[in-house]
Design an enzyme around this catalytic site. Structure first.
Site, PDB file in Angstrom:
ATOM      1  N   GLU A 125     -76.285 109.048  46.227  1.00  0.00           N
ATOM      2  CA  GLU A 125     -76.789 109.515  44.959  1.00  0.00           C
ATOM      3  C   GLU A 125     -78.089 108.830  44.567  1.00  0.00           C
ATOM      4  O   GLU A 125     -78.296 107.656  44.861  1.00  0.00           O
ATOM      5  CB  GLU A 125     -75.740 109.254  43.884  1.00  0.00           C
ATOM      6  CG  GLU A 125     -75.974 110.107  42.676  1.00  0.00           C
ATOM      7  CD  GLU A 125     -74.822 109.987  41.704  1.00  0.00           C
ATOM      8  OE1 GLU A 125     -73.758 110.546  41.995  1.00  0.00           O
ATOM      9  OE2 GLU A 125     -74.997 109.333  40.692  1.00  0.00           O
ATOM     10  N   CYS A 140     -83.711 105.531  40.790  1.00  0.00           N
ATOM     11  CA  CYS A 140     -82.707 104.586  41.288  1.00  0.00           C
ATOM     12  C   CYS A 140     -82.211 105.104  42.643  1.00  0.00           C
ATOM     13  O   CYS A 140     -81.677 106.203  42.740  1.00  0.00           O
ATOM     14  CB  CYS A 140     -81.566 104.505  40.267  1.00  0.00           C
ATOM     15  SG  CYS A 140     -80.253 103.400  40.763  1.00  0.00           S
ATOM     16  N   CYS A 147     -70.180 100.163  50.380  1.00  0.00           N
ATOM     17  CA  CYS A 147     -70.686  98.790  50.309  1.00  0.00           C
ATOM     18  C   CYS A 147     -69.638  97.869  50.922  1.00  0.00           C
ATOM     19  O   CYS A 147     -68.444  98.108  50.762  1.00  0.00           O
ATOM     20  CB  CYS A 147     -70.926  98.406  48.839  1.00  0.00           C
ATOM     21  SG  CYS A 147     -71.727  96.805  48.625  1.00  0.00           S
ATOM     22  N   CYS A 151     -67.376  93.884  44.533  1.00  0.00           N
ATOM     23  CA  CYS A 151     -67.474  93.341  43.173  1.00  0.00           C
ATOM     24  C   CYS A 151     -66.428  94.052  42.318  1.00  0.00           C
ATOM     25  O   CYS A 151     -66.315  95.281  42.379  1.00  0.00           O
ATOM     26  CB  CYS A 151     -68.878  93.560  42.627  1.00  0.00           C
ATOM     27  SG  CYS A 151     -70.128  92.797  43.682  1.00  0.00           S
ATOM     28  N   CYS A 154     -67.305  97.046  39.983  1.00  0.00           N
ATOM     29  CA  CYS A 154     -68.198  98.092  40.503  1.00  0.00           C
ATOM     30  C   CYS A 154     -67.412  99.155  41.252  1.00  0.00           C
ATOM     31  O   CYS A 154     -66.601  98.843  42.128  1.00  0.00           O
ATOM     32  CB  CYS A 154     -69.244  97.476  41.428  1.00  0.00           C
ATOM     33  SG  CYS A 154     -70.268  98.707  42.273  1.00  0.00           S
ATOM     34  N   GLY A 204     -74.738 100.467  47.393  1.00  0.00           N
ATOM     35  CA  GLY A 204     -74.966  99.591  48.542  1.00  0.00           C
ATOM     36  C   GLY A 204     -75.752  98.336  48.243  1.00  0.00           C
ATOM     37  O   GLY A 204     -76.336  98.180  47.172  1.00  0.00           O
ATOM     38  N   GLU A 205     -75.718  97.419  49.203  1.00  0.00           N
ATOM     39  CA  GLU A 205     -76.415  96.139  49.071  1.00  0.00           C
ATOM     40  C   GLU A 205     -77.673  96.193  49.961  1.00  0.00           C
ATOM     41  O   GLU A 205     -77.563  96.111  51.201  1.00  0.00           O
ATOM     42  CB  GLU A 205     -75.471  95.003  49.499  1.00  0.00           C
ATOM     43  CG  GLU A 205     -76.122  93.656  49.652  1.00  0.00           C
ATOM     44  CD  GLU A 205     -77.011  93.236  48.476  1.00  0.00           C
ATOM     45  OE1 GLU A 205     -76.502  93.134  47.347  1.00  0.00           O
ATOM     46  OE2 GLU A 205     -78.215  93.014  48.691  1.00  0.00           O
ATOM     47  N   SER A 236     -82.524  95.141  43.919  1.00  0.00           N
ATOM     48  CA  SER A 236     -81.408  94.434  43.280  1.00  0.00           C
ATOM     49  C   SER A 236     -80.438  93.940  44.347  1.00  0.00           C
ATOM     50  O   SER A 236     -80.024  94.689  45.224  1.00  0.00           O
ATOM     51  CB  SER A 236     -80.686  95.386  42.323  1.00  0.00           C
ATOM     52  OG  SER A 236     -79.528  94.777  41.805  1.00  0.00           O
ATOM     53  N   SER A 258     -77.922  90.440  40.592  1.00  0.00           N
ATOM     54  CA  SER A 258     -76.702  90.796  39.878  1.00  0.00           C
ATOM     55  C   SER A 258     -75.921  89.509  39.641  1.00  0.00           C
ATOM     56  O   SER A 258     -75.128  89.096  40.477  1.00  0.00           O
ATOM     57  CB  SER A 258     -75.877  91.784  40.714  1.00  0.00           C
ATOM     58  OG  SER A 258     -76.546  93.008  40.793  1.00  0.00           O
ATOM     59  N   LEU A 259     -76.174  88.883  38.513  1.00  0.00           N
ATOM     60  CA  LEU A 259     -75.581  87.560  38.266  1.00  0.00           C
ATOM     61  C   LEU A 259     -74.159  87.706  37.703  1.00  0.00           C
ATOM     62  O   LEU A 259     -73.196  87.245  38.295  1.00  0.00           O
ATOM     63  CB  LEU A 259     -76.484  86.773  37.306  1.00  0.00           C
ATOM     64  CG  LEU A 259     -76.089  85.317  37.106  1.00  0.00           C
ATOM     65  CD1 LEU A 259     -76.186  84.518  38.389  1.00  0.00           C
ATOM     66  CD2 LEU A 259     -76.925  84.673  36.004  1.00  0.00           C
ATOM     67  N   HIS A 260     -74.053  88.286  36.537  1.00  0.00           N
ATOM     68  CA  HIS A 260     -72.774  88.687  35.925  1.00  0.00           C
ATOM     69  C   HIS A 260     -71.854  87.543  35.502  1.00  0.00           C
ATOM     70  O   HIS A 260     -70.880  87.777  34.766  1.00  0.00           O
ATOM     71  CB  HIS A 260     -71.982  89.647  36.824  1.00  0.00           C
ATOM     72  CG  HIS A 260     -72.784  90.828  37.276  1.00  0.00           C
ATOM     73  ND1 HIS A 260     -73.587  91.560  36.433  1.00  0.00           N
ATOM     74  CD2 HIS A 260     -72.927  91.398  38.498  1.00  0.00           C
ATOM     75  CE1 HIS A 260     -74.179  92.531  37.109  1.00  0.00           C
ATOM     76  NE2 HIS A 260     -73.804  92.444  38.361  1.00  0.00           N
ATOM     77  N   CYS A 378     -76.180 103.785  37.541  1.00  0.00           N
ATOM     78  CA  CYS A 378     -76.340 103.307  38.909  1.00  0.00           C
ATOM     79  C   CYS A 378     -75.176 102.388  39.226  1.00  0.00           C
ATOM     80  O   CYS A 378     -74.708 101.651  38.386  1.00  0.00           O
ATOM     81  CB  CYS A 378     -77.632 102.520  39.050  1.00  0.00           C
ATOM     82  SG  CYS A 378     -79.090 103.484  38.759  1.00  0.00           S
TER      83      CYS A 378
HETATM   84  N1  SAH Z   1     -75.664  95.931  45.538  1.00  0.00           N
HETATM   85  C1  SAH Z   1     -76.771  95.634  44.717  1.00  0.00           C
HETATM   86  C2  SAH Z   1     -77.442  96.869  44.139  1.00  0.00           C
HETATM   87  C3  SAH Z   1     -76.558  97.971  43.696  1.00  0.00           C
HETATM   88  S1  SAH Z   1     -75.495  97.673  42.327  1.00  0.00           S
HETATM   89  C4  SAH Z   1     -76.354  94.711  43.592  1.00  0.00           C
HETATM   90  O1  SAH Z   1     -75.167  94.475  43.410  1.00  0.00           O
HETATM   91  O2  SAH Z   1     -77.249  94.209  42.929  1.00  0.00           O
HETATM   92  C5  SAH Z   1     -76.665  97.653  41.017  1.00  0.00           C
HETATM   93  C6  SAH Z   1     -76.091  97.273  39.682  1.00  0.00           C
HETATM   94  O3  SAH Z   1     -75.127  98.245  39.271  1.00  0.00           O
HETATM   95  C7  SAH Z   1     -75.340  95.956  39.605  1.00  0.00           C
HETATM   96  O4  SAH Z   1     -76.125  94.902  39.198  1.00  0.00           O
HETATM   97  C8  SAH Z   1     -74.391  96.193  38.473  1.00  0.00           C
HETATM   98  O5  SAH Z   1     -74.915  95.584  37.335  1.00  0.00           O
HETATM   99  C9  SAH Z   1     -74.423  97.642  38.207  1.00  0.00           C
HETATM  100  N2  SAH Z   1     -73.064  98.130  38.075  1.00  0.00           N
HETATM  101  C10 SAH Z   1     -72.154  98.342  39.035  1.00  0.00           C
HETATM  102  N3  SAH Z   1     -71.012  98.800  38.495  1.00  0.00           N
HETATM  103  C11 SAH Z   1     -71.212  98.869  37.175  1.00  0.00           C
HETATM  104  C12 SAH Z   1     -70.403  99.286  36.067  1.00  0.00           C
HETATM  105  N4  SAH Z   1     -69.161  99.720  36.249  1.00  0.00           N
HETATM  106  N5  SAH Z   1     -70.932  99.208  34.839  1.00  0.00           N
HETATM  107  C13 SAH Z   1     -72.200  98.803  34.645  1.00  0.00           C
HETATM  108  N6  SAH Z   1     -73.007  98.418  35.636  1.00  0.00           N
HETATM  109  C14 SAH Z   1     -72.520  98.443  36.887  1.00  0.00           C
HETATM  110 FE1  SF4 Z   2     -71.850  96.442  46.302  1.00  0.00          FE
HETATM  111 FE2  SF4 Z   2     -73.660  95.944  44.335  1.00  0.00          FE
HETATM  112 FE3  SF4 Z   2     -71.359  97.260  43.813  1.00  0.00          FE
HETATM  113 FE4  SF4 Z   2     -71.277  94.664  44.385  1.00  0.00          FE
HETATM  114  S1  SF4 Z   2     -72.298  95.618  42.576  1.00  0.00           S
HETATM  115  S2  SF4 Z   2     -69.891  96.237  45.211  1.00  0.00           S
HETATM  116  S3  SF4 Z   2     -72.898  94.498  45.893  1.00  0.00           S
HETATM  117  S4  SF4 Z   2     -73.020  97.974  45.117  1.00  0.00           S
END
Ligand code: SAH
Ligand code: SF4
Length: 405
Positions: A125, A140, A147, A151, A154, A204-205, A236, A258-260, A378
């Site tokens: 997508e 995006c 992936c 996480c 996600c 994906g990463e 990212s 992506s610190l979180h 995204c």
């Molecule tokens: N894998 C890479 C890039 C893709 S994910 C990474 O993790 O950085 C990009 C962003 O999507 C992450 O930083 C996260 O903040 C966001 N994301 C994933 N799932 C989410 C959700 N359920 N709600 C809000 N943001 C989300």
């Molecule tokens: Fe993969 Fe990024 Fe989602 Fe983590 S947040 S599972 S690294 S796509």
């Protein structure tokens, strides 16, 4: 001293390991079932080599590059500066590929989501998120189907890695999005672009698919083609530390992390890669990131999870972590998905958190969901779309789209 000698070797080993693993999930061959080859995704050198096979000189590659990436043309017939016999020869051996569009939906706030299908039937997508105030916006882009990381917040993380996307598939997500807005030829110089920035924040990463991502970025930034500045591309990562230095020095794109979470015990759960590359190592890699400066700050993405990572103490600890860096923080209200364990932080908690970061002198925009009714957030991609398609989802549903701040 011992450290400075052994560290580069360890990093090189780790990089080689990561790249060897990526090679286990390759993209499909550029050769179609009918034997023709896709020219999209080839580097300039590869394009020159292809033409040499036809007995053509390198300047032909320059012409083709212009037609493919500057003019956005997909039919050899339209390449008027190339002689008809050569155009016919090219058409019998090559294609200028685009993915099929499985779904394209535009939300009421003009966010547009595409589900693209590639040659082997895999889908990814891409989302165009227009800036509300200006004629520009971010695309995006996805880097993998699925992936390997999981996480816990996600949705993509619930899907296995199917395969890496190839450079052709990464570049053509952007090109197909541009097709849908008719933004060809590529705007040059100061001419405004509707599709003005790229964020590698889809599925994906990207740093686990480094070679293909790097190749795609080099094609997209080539000055004689799409010619998008590296400053307009943000990659990212969930924190693949060994690849971050290379990303900065070789690709020179902006970095988002992506610190979180600000503590290892919590980040180990939210972003399990943290067990391998804990916060201190991640922050050290950010501090030395070659492409960061005051005008090109590192973005720290922080998904706000109610009662999990959204306290005042967390906000203060976040400020301490990034204090000595050119940084900004992107607060993202959690976007729930069926089966997810978390809840979105309250508006009050998000605002309080943002205020602490802003008081410390960091920009702290709250990224509100855009195009929510088409599930354009995204990071929660393909399976959602399949679910939506099955349920014949109404793109003009109840959920109000909100501003991106
Ligand atoms: N894998 C890479 C890039 C893709 S994910 C990474 O993790 O950085 C990009 C962003 O999507 C992450 O930083 C996260 O903040 C966001 N994301 C994933 N799932 C989410 C959700 N359920 N709600 C809000 N943001 C989300
Ligand atoms: Fe993969 Fe990024 Fe989602 Fe983590 S947040 S599972 S690294 S796509």
């Amino acid at each position: 001293m011992t450290d400075s000698v052994s560290l580069p070797d360890l990093t090189a080993d780790e990089q080689a390991r990561i790249q060897a693993k990526a090679a286990l999930f390759p993209p499909p061959s550029p050769v179609l079932a009918d034997g023709r080859k896709d020219l999209v995704g080839l580097s300039r050198e590869e394009l020159i080599a292809e033409l040499a096979l036809l007995g053509e000189k390198p300047f032909r590659a320059k012409q083709l590059w212009h037609w493919i990436y500057h003019q956005g043309v997909t039919q050899f017939d339209e390449m008027s500066s190339i002689s008809r016999p050569l155009r016919e020869k090219l058409a019998s051996s090559y294609v200028v590929g685009r993915p099929d569009i499985t779904t394209q939906q535009t939300a009421r706030d003009d966010t547009r989501k595409f589900l693209f299908r590639f040659r082997d039937g895999q889908e990814a997508e891409t989302v165009y998120i227009p800036d509300r105030r200006k004629d520009r916006g971010a695309v995006c882009i996805s880097s993998q189907v699925g992936c390997t990381l999981s996480c816990s917040f996600c949705h993509t993380g619930t899907q296995k890695l199917v395969r890496n996307l190839g450079a052709a598939e990464i570049v053509s997500q952007f090109m197909a999005a541009r097709d849908s807005y008719g933004e060809w030829p590529s705007p040059t110089g100061d001419t405004p672009r509707l599709l003005s920035t790229i964020v590698m924040m889809g599925m994906g990463e990207p740093l686990y698919n480094y070679d293909e991502v790097a190749k795609a970025i080099n094609i997209i930034t080539d000055g004689e083609g799409i010619a998008l500045s590296r400053r307009r591309i943000t990659l990212s990562t969930s924190g693949v530390v060994p690849m971050m230095d290379r990303c900065g020095s070789e690709l020179g794109v902006n970095l988002a992390i992506s610190l979180h979470a600000v503590r290892d015990d919590l980040r180990d759960i939210l972003v399990p890669l943290n067990r391998k590359y804990p916060i201190a190592e991640l922050m050290a890699a950010c501090r030395r990131y070659p492409a960061a400066s005051n005008s090109r700050r590192i973005t720290f993405e922080y998904v706000m999870l109610r009662g999990v990572n959204d306290s005042v103490a967390d906000a203060r600890a976040l400020v301490r972590l990034i204090r000595d860096m050119p940084a900004k923080v992107n607060l993202i209200p959690f976007n729930p998905w069926p089966g997810s364990d978390y809840q979105t932080s309250t508006r009050e908690a998000v605002e309080k958190f943002a205020a602490i970061i802003m008081d410390a002198g960091f920009a702290s925009p709250i990224r509100m969901p855009r195009g929510r009714e088409i599930l354009a957030a995204c990071g929660q991609l393909k399976t959602e779309s399949q679910r939506v398609r099955r349920a014949s989802f109404d793109p003009a549903g109840d959920d109000s789209p909100q501003d991106a701040v």
